[in-house]
Design a protein around this motif. Structure first.
Motif, mmCIF file in Angstrom:
data_model
loop_
_atom_site.group_PDB
_atom_site.id
_atom_site.type_symbol
_atom_site.label_atom_id
_atom_site.label_comp_id
_atom_site.label_asym_id
_atom_site.label_seq_id
_atom_site.Cartn_x
_atom_site.Cartn_y
_atom_site.Cartn_z
ATOM 1 N N ARG A 1 1.024 -1.347 0.041
ATOM 2 C CA ARG A 1 0.199 -0.079 -0.238
ATOM 3 C C ARG A 1 0.901 1.274 -0.329
ATOM 4 N N GLN A 2 1.397 1.134 1.064
ATOM 5 C CA GLN A 2 3.195 2.499 0.980
ATOM 6 C C GLN A 2 3.550 3.028 -0.479
ATOM 7 N N ALA A 3 3.811 1.603 -0.948
ATOM 8 C CA ALA A 3 5.038 1.515 -2.636
ATOM 9 C C ALA A 3 3.642 2.228 -3.200
ATOM 10 N N TYR A 4 2.245 1.459 -3.126
ATOM 11 C CA TYR A 4 1.241 1.984 -4.008
ATOM 12 C C TYR A 4 1.330 3.998 -4.128
ATOM 13 N N ARG A 5 0.796 4.737 -2.905
ATOM 14 C CA ARG A 5 0.738 5.855 -2.862
ATOM 15 C C ARG A 5 1.971 6.434 -3.120
ATOM 16 N N SER B 1 -10.052 -7.085 -4.633
ATOM 17 C CA SER B 1 -10.713 -5.839 -4.286
ATOM 18 C C SER B 1 -10.241 -5.164 -2.844
ATOM 19 N N CYS B 2 -9.235 -6.315 -1.972
ATOM 20 C CA CYS B 2 -8.978 -5.310 -0.895
ATOM 21 C C CYS B 2 -7.088 -4.641 -1.490
ATOM 22 N N ALA B 3 -6.606 -5.235 -1.892
ATOM 23 C CA ALA B 3 -5.976 -4.308 -2.739
ATOM 24 C C ALA B 3 -6.076 -3.034 -2.747
ATOM 25 N N LEU B 4 -7.176 -3.017 -4.478
ATOM 26 C CA LEU B 4 -7.326 -1.839 -4.340
ATOM 27 C C LEU B 4 -7.425 -0.880 -3.594
ATOM 28 N N ALA B 5 -8.565 -1.645 -2.632
ATOM 29 C CA ALA B 5 -9.112 -0.064 -1.293
ATOM 30 C C ALA B 5 -8.505 -0.090 -0.535
ATOM 31 N N ALA B 6 -7.209 -0.530 -1.117
ATOM 32 C CA ALA B 6 -6.248 0.060 0.485
ATOM 33 C C ALA B 6 -5.628 1.621 -0.452
ATOM 34 N N ALA B 7 -6.491 2.109 -2.414
ATOM 35 C CA ALA B 7 -6.072 3.021 -2.566
ATOM 36 C C ALA B 7 -7.597 3.824 -2.869
ATOM 37 N N THR B 8 -8.677 3.089 -3.676
ATOM 38 C CA THR B 8 -9.704 4.053 -3.525
ATOM 39 C C THR B 8 -10.786 3.459 -2.830
ATOM 40 N N SER B 9 -11.966 3.579 -3.748
ATOM 41 C CA SER B 9 -13.026 3.108 -3.101
ATOM 42 C C SER B 9 -13.638 2.225 -3.829
ATOM 43 N N VAL B 10 -13.759 0.110 -3.603
ATOM 44 C CA VAL B 10 -13.707 -0.310 -4.336
ATOM 45 C C VAL B 10 -15.842 -0.459 -3.935
ATOM 46 N N THR B 11 -15.771 -1.610 -4.738
ATOM 47 C CA THR B 11 -17.607 -2.394 -4.202
ATOM 48 C C THR B 11 -17.548 -3.754 -4.995
ATOM 49 N N ALA B 12 -17.215 -4.750 -4.315
ATOM 50 C CA ALA B 12 -16.377 -5.908 -4.565
ATOM 51 C C ALA B 12 -18.460 -6.642 -4.056
ATOM 52 N N SER C 1 -7.868 -16.428 2.303
ATOM 53 C CA SER C 1 -6.663 -15.385 1.294
ATOM 54 C C SER C 1 -6.620 -14.382 1.364
ATOM 55 N N VAL C 2 -7.862 -13.870 2.304
ATOM 56 C CA VAL C 2 -7.068 -12.474 2.935
ATOM 57 C C VAL C 2 -7.218 -12.115 4.435
ATOM 58 N N THR C 3 -6.954 -11.682 5.542
ATOM 59 C CA THR C 3 -7.271 -10.867 6.389
ATOM 60 C C THR C 3 -8.561 -10.324 7.117
ATOM 61 N N THR C 4 -9.097 -10.591 8.340
ATOM 62 C CA THR C 4 -10.150 -10.060 8.498
ATOM 63 C C THR C 4 -9.703 -8.466 8.649
ATOM 64 N N GLU C 5 -8.846 -7.966 8.964
ATOM 65 C CA GLU C 5 -8.275 -6.238 8.799
ATOM 66 C C GLU C 5 -8.407 -5.811 7.683
ATOM 67 N N LEU C 6 -8.628 -6.522 6.469
ATOM 68 C CA LEU C 6 -8.355 -6.060 5.361
ATOM 69 C C LEU C 6 -9.747 -6.049 4.663
ATOM 70 N N LEU D 1 -13.908 0.273 1.145
ATOM 71 C CA LEU D 1 -14.665 -1.872 0.810
ATOM 72 C C LEU D 1 -15.586 -1.898 1.265
ATOM 73 N N THR D 2 -16.881 -2.096 -0.037
ATOM 74 C CA THR D 2 -18.114 -2.688 0.571
ATOM 75 C C THR D 2 -18.124 -3.791 -0.359
ATOM 76 N N PHE D 3 -19.167 -4.534 0.049
ATOM 77 C CA PHE D 3 -19.306 -6.436 -0.132
ATOM 78 C C PHE D 3 -21.193 -6.269 -0.863
ATOM 79 N N THR D 4 -21.735 -6.688 -1.743
ATOM 80 C CA THR D 4 -22.877 -6.247 -2.019
ATOM 81 C C THR D 4 -22.809 -7.707 -3.092
ATOM 82 N N ASP D 5 -24.416 -8.248 -2.911
ATOM 83 C CA ASP D 5 -25.165 -8.593 -3.799
ATOM 84 C C ASP D 5 -26.386 -8.435 -4.693
ATOM 85 N N ASP D 6 -26.093 -7.003 -4.991
ATOM 86 C CA ASP D 6 -27.670 -6.063 -5.855
ATOM 87 C C ASP D 6 -26.580 -5.596 -6.766
ATOM 88 N N PRO D 7 -26.744 -6.127 -7.639
ATOM 89 C CA PRO D 7 -26.394 -6.054 -8.682
ATOM 90 C C PRO D 7 -26.987 -4.622 -9.611
#
Length: 90
Positions: free
Chosen positions: A9-13, A42-53, A73-78, A84-90
């Motif tokens: 995340r720091q490298a990307y920033r 999704s988790c990686a992108l959420a470090a840099a911008t708003s993500v809807t998964a 594959s990812v931690t609870t923290e991530l 990061l927002t999760f949805t099942d509503d298209p």
């Protein structure tokens, strides 16, 4: 070399700043499918911008919202990043 999500995340920033971009200049992102590829992405992108998964499986979305990734594959923290927002509503 193994890097942690924080160091990536720091490298990307740093790259964004070097290109003259602020984090707020990045557009929101939607990731369709939160399986073995989509969830870490999704988790990686959420470090840099708003993500809807999005995923069509409502049970999977509820587990992810509660911070549980059964694939491991990812931690609870991530999963609990504010951007990061999760949805099942298209």
């Amino acid at each position: 070399m193994n890097s942690t999500p924080c160091s990536r995340r720091q490298a990307y920033r740093s790259q964004c700043r070097g290109a003259g971009l602020a984090m707020s200049d990045l557009p929101p992102v939607v990731v369709v499918g939160v399986g073995y590829v989509g969830l870490p992405l999704s988790c990686a992108l959420a470090a840099a911008t708003s993500v809807t998964a999005y995923d069509r499986d409502p049970e999977k979305i509820e587990r992810l919202r509660s911070g549980a990734d059964i694939s491991g594959s990812v931690t609870t923290e991530l999963l609990r990043q504010r951007s990061l927002t999760f949805t099942d509503d298209p």
